[in-house]
Motif scaffolding. Structure first.
Motif, short mmCIF file in Angstrom:
data_model
loop_
_atom_site.label_atom_id
_atom_site.label_comp_id
_atom_site.label_asym_id
_atom_site.label_seq_id
_atom_site.Cartn_x
_atom_site.Cartn_y
_atom_site.Cartn_z
N PHE A 107 43.54 38.23 34.45
CA PHE A 107 42.99 39.59 34.38
C PHE A 107 42.45 40.00 35.74
CE2 PHE A 107 41.65 39.44 29.60
CZ PHE A 107 42.98 39.27 29.24
N HIS A 108 42.91 41.15 36.23
CA HIS A 108 42.24 41.73 37.39
C HIS A 108 40.94 42.34 36.89
CE1 HIS A 108 41.57 43.44 41.25
NE2 HIS A 108 41.70 44.69 40.84
N HIS A 109 39.88 42.30 37.71
CA HIS A 109 38.58 42.77 37.24
C HIS A 109 37.86 43.53 38.34
CE1 HIS A 109 37.45 39.26 39.60
NE2 HIS A 109 36.24 39.77 39.66
N ARG A 110 36.92 44.34 37.92
CA ARG A 110 35.97 44.97 38.82
C ARG A 110 34.56 44.65 38.33
NH1 ARG A 110 38.81 48.36 42.64
NH2 ARG A 110 40.74 47.16 42.71
N VAL A 111 33.58 44.60 39.25
CA VAL A 111 32.21 44.28 38.91
C VAL A 111 31.30 45.42 39.35
CG1 VAL A 111 30.30 42.65 39.21
CG2 VAL A 111 32.66 41.81 39.20
N ALA A 485 43.49 51.05 53.21
CA ALA A 485 43.28 50.39 51.93
C ALA A 485 44.25 49.24 51.74
CB ALA A 485 43.44 51.40 50.79
N ASN A 486 43.79 48.22 51.04
CA ASN A 486 44.66 47.12 50.63
C ASN A 486 45.60 47.58 49.52
OD1 ASN A 486 43.23 45.26 52.28
ND2 ASN A 486 41.72 44.92 50.67
N THR A 487 46.71 46.90 49.39
CA THR A 487 47.63 47.14 48.28
C THR A 487 47.82 45.82 47.53
OG1 THR A 487 49.51 46.77 49.75
CG2 THR A 487 48.84 49.05 49.37
N LYS A 488 48.36 45.89 46.35
CA LYS A 488 48.51 44.70 45.51
C LYS A 488 49.48 43.69 46.14
CE LYS A 488 49.92 43.17 40.91
NZ LYS A 488 50.47 43.57 39.60
N LYS A 518 38.11 30.64 53.30
CA LYS A 518 37.56 29.34 52.92
C LYS A 518 37.03 29.34 51.49
CE LYS A 518 34.10 25.94 54.41
NZ LYS A 518 33.04 25.63 55.42
N VAL A 519 36.31 30.40 51.09
CA VAL A 519 35.64 30.38 49.78
C VAL A 519 36.48 30.98 48.67
CG1 VAL A 519 33.37 30.48 50.90
CG2 VAL A 519 34.43 32.61 50.09
N ASP A 520 37.47 31.80 49.02
CA ASP A 520 38.33 32.43 48.01
C ASP A 520 39.75 32.53 48.56
OD1 ASP A 520 39.33 33.82 45.85
OD2 ASP A 520 38.41 35.74 46.39
N PRO A 521 40.40 31.39 48.78
CA PRO A 521 41.73 31.38 49.42
C PRO A 521 42.80 32.12 48.63
CG PRO A 521 41.21 29.22 48.52
CD PRO A 521 39.95 30.02 48.45
N GLU A 522 42.65 32.19 47.31
CA GLU A 522 43.65 32.86 46.48
C GLU A 522 43.36 34.36 46.33
OE1 GLU A 522 46.35 31.29 45.56
OE2 GLU A 522 45.53 29.50 46.56
N ASN A 523 42.30 34.83 46.99
CA ASN A 523 41.96 36.26 46.97
C ASN A 523 41.72 36.76 45.54
OD1 ASN A 523 41.40 38.66 48.37
ND2 ASN A 523 43.49 39.42 48.10
N PHE A 524 40.97 35.98 44.76
CA PHE A 524 40.66 36.36 43.38
C PHE A 524 39.79 37.61 43.35
CE2 PHE A 524 37.63 35.94 39.79
CZ PHE A 524 38.53 36.14 38.75
N PHE A 525 38.76 37.65 44.20
CA PHE A 525 37.91 38.83 44.29
C PHE A 525 38.55 39.82 45.27
CE2 PHE A 525 34.88 35.43 43.17
CZ PHE A 525 34.39 35.97 41.99
N ARG A 526 39.06 40.90 44.76
CA ARG A 526 39.80 41.83 45.62
C ARG A 526 39.68 43.26 45.11
NH1 ARG A 526 43.29 38.88 42.44
NH2 ARG A 526 44.70 40.07 41.09
N HIS A 527 39.76 44.18 46.05
CA HIS A 527 39.85 45.60 45.74
C HIS A 527 40.43 46.31 46.96
CE1 HIS A 527 36.30 46.41 48.24
NE2 HIS A 527 35.62 45.52 47.54
#
Length: 543
Positions: A107-111, A485-488, A518-527
């Motif tokens: 699931f992609h998420h926003r906080v 802006a970043n894209t998917k 280093k802390v999020d190599p898979e880019n889980f937190f993204r927008h």
């Protein structure tokens, strides 16, 4: 071949709409998968009626929760993507489980903390759907320790709540954060957080002692556990990149029992050659650091422009009168213009509350004088005064749009003494002022949106010769997707981000990227403007 393509397209659309409307897939809905996963990863109960909201389960409640802290109405219109469902954790373990389950289920998420993100990135995903929303508004506990000169505050609390809880225990302690009291503390500090005390005490992020964050693995980390690199990154590196901030431990700062405020309004007829504004630009960053003197530009319906000079001084009226008489007599202040207040009374005044408001209004965001609006903002930093001919052209542009808004605030003071690399917020020595542009309206349609967007972009273009350059700097808490802006799943994100990243963070952007990798190599937190991880091809050579 055509038939298989059609079948693939149909299958894709079916999957997409099934998620967005939260209808069952096979025997279980995606929502139920999430709920079951939460139960497996936390021992703390979460009543579904109070914590989970979706169009299928409770349409009216879902809409109310989604819009409750969405302060830019541009991002709750029908055309905007909506989260498949909203989860409101009531315990820190629920946030950990949410991260773990979002990861496991894809699931992609926003906080969302307070919902003030200028581009709605805390509750809307333009680059990636479907998505879910994790709303932290139930995590708002505040513990103030006056003896230790500190406070722990959870991310769902507002700045106003923190101010109230400090004032509840002390008349001589405060905290250097923003003016708008409904802003969520979680997102405010992670972007820097400036306010009326910044010339004396720096940013909110400069006064953080510890933090609690949930990382991409769902682990709960404090400062000691996360390490100094990550602790550096979250104090100004922007939200939604490194993890979910659950709480900050902030350092309280001393304030006198008596502060002094004033507001003086000048028309263009009273300052036809811009001598007063020019003088303000030359001296505002050099005045005693106890004085914060900003300028608000207001356009009336008849296209007239007024300038409000608003001052706040950490001290008594008599001392401020001497300072203003010596350094800025051109402002023409009279004895009646000065008003002595307590620090918490200055908070109410700066937030726009009526003078007789009880302090308890700070505890209820619904009582804020700030109404929800359709909004677009941009920012600049200046390193030298704007010349008179530039100011006159700026005035002309301002009155072209009756929804325009603009203010300038001075830097200098301690801001000029803190090294650029101390935190990701790099706008320090050499910066004399910050500029904020906005177009604000209580209603909007396609025509007015295009008109207002065109105006603010033209205004921004006009100001180019008078502000910072190479790069042209911007404030990350005034998020602006016009910068890029970043894209998917785009491998080009790192290359594109180097442009807007330098605008927000100067050379600190490179260190932020390394920490992110280093802390999020898979880019889980993204927008759309999160710090990107390094592409795999560049990782070995960068370490």
């Amino acid at each position: 071949m055509g038939k298989s393509k059609a079948l693939y397209a149909f299958s894709f659309l079916a999957l997409y709409f099934s998620f967005c409307t939260i209808t069952p897939t096979s025997s279980t809905s995606l929502q139920d998968d999430f709920i079951n996963c939460l139960h497996e990863n936390t021992n703390v109960d979460f009543p579904l009626l109070e914590t989970l909201f979706s169009p299928e389960r409770n349409v009216s409640d879902y809409k109310e929760v989604l819009e409750s802290t969405a302060h830019n109405l541009r991002y709750v219109t029908e055309s905007m993507p909506k989260p498949g469902f909203i989860f409101k954790p009531v315990h820190e373990s629920h946030v950990q489980a949410s991260v773990i389950c979002s990861n496991q289920l894809g699931f992609h998420h926003r906080v969302r903390s307070g919902g003030h993100d200028y581009e709605g990135l805390s509750f809307v995903s333009l680059m990636e759907t479907p998505f879910i929303l994790i709303d932290l508004s139930k995590l708002r506990q505040i513990n103030v320790d006056i003896e230790d000169n500190s406070a722990w505050v959870q991310s769902g609390a507002t700045i106003g709540e923190l101010y109230y809880r400090i004032a509840e225990k002390s008349k001589i302690n405060g905290f250097p954060a923003g003016l708008c009291t409904t802003v969520g503390i979680g997102g405010h500090i992670i972007g820097g957080g400036d306010g009326t005390l910044l010339r004396k005490y720096g940013l909110a992020a400069d006064n953080v002692l510890d933090a609690v964050i949930v990382n991409a693995d769902g682990k709960l980390l404090n400062r000691a556990a996360m390490g100094e690199d990550l602790f550096w990154a979250i104090r100004g590196g922007g939200g939604g990149t490194f993890g979910v901030i659950l709480a900050w431990k902030v350092k309280l700062v001393p304030v006198p029992e008596t502060l002094t405020m004033f507001t003086v309004t000048k028309t263009l007829e009273q300052d036809p050659e811009t001598k007063i504004l020019s003088k303000w630009q030359r001296i505002a960053d050099k005045l005693v650091e106890e004085l914060f003197l900003r300028v608000m530009f207001r356009v009336a319906g008849d296209k007239t422009l007024t300038l409000e000079y608003k001052g706040q001084f950490l001290g008594e009226k008599g001392t401020l009168m001497e300072v203003m008489k010596k350094y800025f007599p051109e402002l023409g202040l009279t004895q009646e213009d000065y008003i002595e207040v307590s620090w918490i009374e200055s908070v109410l005044a700066n937030a726009g509350f009526p003078t007789d408001s009880p302090l308890e209004v700070l505890l209820d965001p619904k009582l804020s004088p700030y109404v929800k609006v359709y909004f677009k903002g941009k920012s600049d930093f200046a390193t030298e005064p704007i010349p008179p001919f530039g100011l006159k052209g700026m005035f002309k542009k301002l009155v072209e749009e009756n929804t325009s808004s603009m203010f300038m605030i001075p830097y200098g003071g301690i801001m000029a003494k803190i090294p650029e690399s101390e935190t990701p917020f790099a706008h320090r020595k050499g910066t004399i002022l910050k500029i904020h542009y906005a177009t604000i309206s209580t209603s909007e349609d396609g025509i007015s949106l295009n008109k207002r967007t065109k105006w603010i972009r033209e205004m921004y273009t006009y100001m180019t010769p008078y502000v910072s350059s190479n790069p042209r700097l911007a404030y990350v808490n005034y998020r602006d997707l016009d910068l890029g802006a970043n894209t998917k799943d785009s491998k080009a994100n790192f290359i594109k981000a180097q442009t807007w990243g330098a605008q927000y963070f100067k050379n600190n952007f490179n260190r932020l990227v390394k920490i992110k990798t280093k802390v999020d190599p898979e880019n889980f937190f993204r927008h759309e403007q999160s710090i990107p991880s390094l592409p795999f091809s560049k990782r070995l050579s960068s370490w």
